[in-house]
Design a protein around this motif. Structure first.
Motif, PDB file in Angstrom:
ATOM      1  N   LYS A  66      -7.798   3.064   5.666  1.00 25.72           N
ATOM      2  CA  LYS A  66      -7.033   1.832   5.466  1.00 25.72           C
ATOM      3  C   LYS A  66      -7.640   0.668   6.240  1.00 25.72           C
ATOM      4  O   LYS A  66      -7.601  -0.481   5.785  1.00 25.72           O
ATOM      5  CB  LYS A  66      -5.575   2.041   5.876  1.00 25.72           C
ATOM      6  CG  LYS A  66      -4.832   3.087   5.052  1.00 25.72           C
ATOM      7  CD  LYS A  66      -4.897   2.784   3.566  1.00 25.72           C
ATOM      8  CE  LYS A  66      -4.190   3.853   2.744  1.00 25.72           C
ATOM      9  NZ  LYS A  66      -4.334   3.624   1.273  1.00 25.72           N
TER      10      LYS A  66
ATOM     11  N   ARG B  50     -10.848  -0.526   4.377  1.00 23.53           N
ATOM     12  CA  ARG B  50     -10.471  -1.328   3.211  1.00 23.53           C
ATOM     13  C   ARG B  50     -10.014  -2.722   3.646  1.00 23.53           C
ATOM     14  O   ARG B  50     -10.344  -3.726   3.007  1.00 23.53           O
ATOM     15  CB  ARG B  50      -9.356  -0.629   2.429  1.00 23.53           C
ATOM     16  CG  ARG B  50      -9.783   0.669   1.756  1.00 23.53           C
ATOM     17  CD  ARG B  50      -8.593   1.393   1.144  1.00 23.53           C
ATOM     18  NE  ARG B  50      -8.974   2.654   0.543  1.00 23.53           N
ATOM     19  CZ  ARG B  50      -9.329   2.804  -0.730  1.00 23.53           C
ATOM     20  NH1 ARG B  50      -9.349   1.752  -1.536  1.00 23.53           N
ATOM     21  NH2 ARG B  50      -9.662   3.989  -1.203  1.00 23.53           N
ATOM     22  N   ALA B  51      -9.239  -2.762   4.742  1.00 18.55           N
ATOM     23  CA  ALA B  51      -8.756  -4.053   5.236  1.00 18.55           C
ATOM     24  C   ALA B  51      -9.909  -4.924   5.710  1.00 18.55           C
ATOM     25  O   ALA B  51      -9.959  -6.130   5.434  1.00 18.55           O
ATOM     26  CB  ALA B  51      -7.760  -3.820   6.374  1.00 18.55           C
TER      27      ALA B  51
ATOM     28  N   THR C  44      -4.035  -7.039   7.536  1.00 15.23           N
ATOM     29  CA  THR C  44      -4.174  -6.323   6.268  1.00 15.23           C
ATOM     30  C   THR C  44      -4.055  -4.815   6.477  1.00 15.23           C
ATOM     31  O   THR C  44      -3.462  -4.102   5.655  1.00 15.23           O
ATOM     32  CB  THR C  44      -5.526  -6.655   5.610  1.00 15.23           C
ATOM     33  OG1 THR C  44      -5.649  -8.075   5.474  1.00 15.23           O
ATOM     34  CG2 THR C  44      -5.640  -6.012   4.242  1.00 15.23           C
ATOM     35  N   PHE C  45      -4.597  -4.325   7.578  1.00 14.16           N
ATOM     36  CA  PHE C  45      -4.473  -2.899   7.915  1.00 14.16           C
ATOM     37  C   PHE C  45      -3.005  -2.501   8.023  1.00 14.16           C
ATOM     38  O   PHE C  45      -2.584  -1.464   7.486  1.00 14.16           O
ATOM     39  CB  PHE C  45      -5.191  -2.629   9.238  1.00 14.16           C
ATOM     40  CG  PHE C  45      -4.873  -1.298   9.854  1.00 14.16           C
ATOM     41  CD1 PHE C  45      -5.408  -0.127   9.350  1.00 14.16           C
ATOM     42  CD2 PHE C  45      -4.032  -1.214  10.965  1.00 14.16           C
ATOM     43  CE1 PHE C  45      -5.119   1.105   9.928  1.00 14.16           C
ATOM     44  CE2 PHE C  45      -3.737   0.009  11.546  1.00 14.16           C
ATOM     45  CZ  PHE C  45      -4.277   1.168  11.024  1.00 14.16           C
TER      46      PHE C  45
ATOM     47  N   GLN D 281      -0.419  -3.925   6.633  1.00  9.34           N
ATOM     48  CA  GLN D 281       0.168  -3.935   5.290  1.00  9.34           C
ATOM     49  C   GLN D 281      -0.251  -2.694   4.501  1.00  9.34           C
ATOM     50  O   GLN D 281       0.561  -2.106   3.766  1.00  9.34           O
ATOM     51  CB  GLN D 281      -0.256  -5.210   4.562  1.00  9.34           C
ATOM     52  CG  GLN D 281       0.296  -6.484   5.199  1.00  9.34           C
ATOM     53  CD  GLN D 281      -0.339  -7.750   4.645  1.00  9.34           C
ATOM     54  OE1 GLN D 281      -1.379  -7.691   3.967  1.00  9.34           O
ATOM     55  NE2 GLN D 281       0.266  -8.896   4.922  1.00  9.34           N
ATOM     56  N   ASN D 282      -1.502  -2.291   4.663  1.00  7.36           N
ATOM     57  CA  ASN D 282      -1.985  -1.089   3.970  1.00  7.36           C
ATOM     58  C   ASN D 282      -1.245   0.164   4.433  1.00  7.36           C
ATOM     59  O   ASN D 282      -0.896   1.032   3.622  1.00  7.36           O
ATOM     60  CB  ASN D 282      -3.489  -0.911   4.210  1.00  7.36           C
ATOM     61  CG  ASN D 282      -4.328  -1.951   3.484  1.00  7.36           C
ATOM     62  OD1 ASN D 282      -3.826  -2.678   2.628  1.00  7.36           O
ATOM     63  ND2 ASN D 282      -5.600  -2.029   3.828  1.00  7.36           N
TER      64      ASN D 282
ATOM     65  N   SER E  38       2.273   0.210   2.972  1.00  5.34           N
ATOM     66  CA  SER E  38       2.253   0.608   1.560  1.00  5.34           C
ATOM     67  C   SER E  38       2.031   2.111   1.422  1.00  5.34           C
ATOM     68  O   SER E  38       2.675   2.779   0.594  1.00  5.34           O
ATOM     69  CB  SER E  38       1.150  -0.147   0.813  1.00  5.34           C
ATOM     70  OG  SER E  38       1.402  -1.538   0.813  1.00  5.34           O
ATOM     71  N   TYR E  39       1.131   2.645   2.230  1.00  8.46           N
ATOM     72  CA  TYR E  39       0.853   4.082   2.153  1.00  8.46           C
ATOM     73  C   TYR E  39       2.097   4.899   2.499  1.00  8.46           C
ATOM     74  O   TYR E  39       2.446   5.856   1.800  1.00  8.46           O
ATOM     75  CB  TYR E  39      -0.290   4.445   3.103  1.00  8.46           C
ATOM     76  CG  TYR E  39      -0.537   5.941   3.165  1.00  8.46           C
ATOM     77  CD1 TYR E  39      -1.328   6.573   2.211  1.00  8.46           C
ATOM     78  CD2 TYR E  39       0.051   6.722   4.163  1.00  8.46           C
ATOM     79  CE1 TYR E  39      -1.532   7.946   2.249  1.00  8.46           C
ATOM     80  CE2 TYR E  39      -0.147   8.094   4.203  1.00  8.46           C
ATOM     81  CZ  TYR E  39      -0.937   8.701   3.248  1.00  8.46           C
ATOM     82  OH  TYR E  39      -1.118  10.055   3.285  1.00  8.46           O
TER      83      TYR E  39
END
Length: 208
Positions: free
Chosen positions: A123, A126-127, A140-141, A143-144, A147-148
């Protein structure tokens, strides 16, 4: 006139006060762990790309009980160590009960022992791939991870209940009736029975 040696010594002392004290990676880790015991965000003073409002921005991305902590350290925290080791040590200092989002300078890493292996690292990668700086990568991490967890809820550890002991049957003691509880008709029957026995015994003895 002052001695040249005294002037030289004074100059060296003044210069030593101006030289910043070197901080080891261990010091940064210790400071971070102590700060994270009271907060979920730690931004070390002097970290590149941060300002007075950075910690507040990061804090706003977190939600209650998401078990995420975000850490930003200056790049010199990597001297003599590596990103993974710093993240692991911070996690250990927090009892391995948190998901770590760590930025050291421009380097970032996700680390967690409460998520399946590799999830936090993936994650964060990706962020970082869609972020232009460390602060954006950490946001962003977070938020990822949210979501996960939403689509992959983690099992809640429920303590095993202790077995309930089976009650043993208890013997109720038999209480004999008290004299005051016996009614007079019963007493009369008992007296007649006793007299009958006495008469029978007397007659039997007399016959013999």
């Amino acid at each position: 006139m002052k001695s040249p040696w005294k002037l030289l010594i004074l100059a060296l002392l003044a210069l030593s006060l101006l030289v910043p004290r070197s901080v080891s990676a261990g010091d940064y880790v210790i400071d971070a762990i102590e700060a994270l015991k009271a907060s979920n965000v730690y931004v070390a003073p002097g970290t590149e790309g941060t300002d007075y409002d950075t910690a507040n921005k990061l804090e706003k991305t977190l939600i209650t009980d998401d078990n995420i902590v975000l850490v930003m350290l200056p790049s010199d925290a990597l001297v003599g160590t590596d990103l993974y080791t710093i993240a692991r040590r911070i996690s250990e200092g927090l009892g391995n009960q948190k998901t770590i989002g760590l930025a050291v300078g421009r380097e970032v890493i996700g680390y967690s022992l409460i998520l399946p292996e590799g999830v936090a690292s993936d994650k964060m990668m990706r962020a970082n791939s869609v972020s232009h700086n460390s602060v954006a990568a950490l946001i962003t991490f977070t938020q990822n991870i949210h979501s996960y967890v939403m689509y992959n809820p983690q099992p809640t550890l429920v303590p095993t209940p202790e077995p309930t002991p089976t009650p043993r049957p208890t013997m109720t003691p038999i209480e004999l009736p008290k004299a005051k509880d016996i009614s007079w008709p019963v007493w009369l029957v008992m007296v007649v029975a006793v007299l009958a026995v006495v008469v029978w015994v007397f007659v039997t003895i007399k016959k013999n």
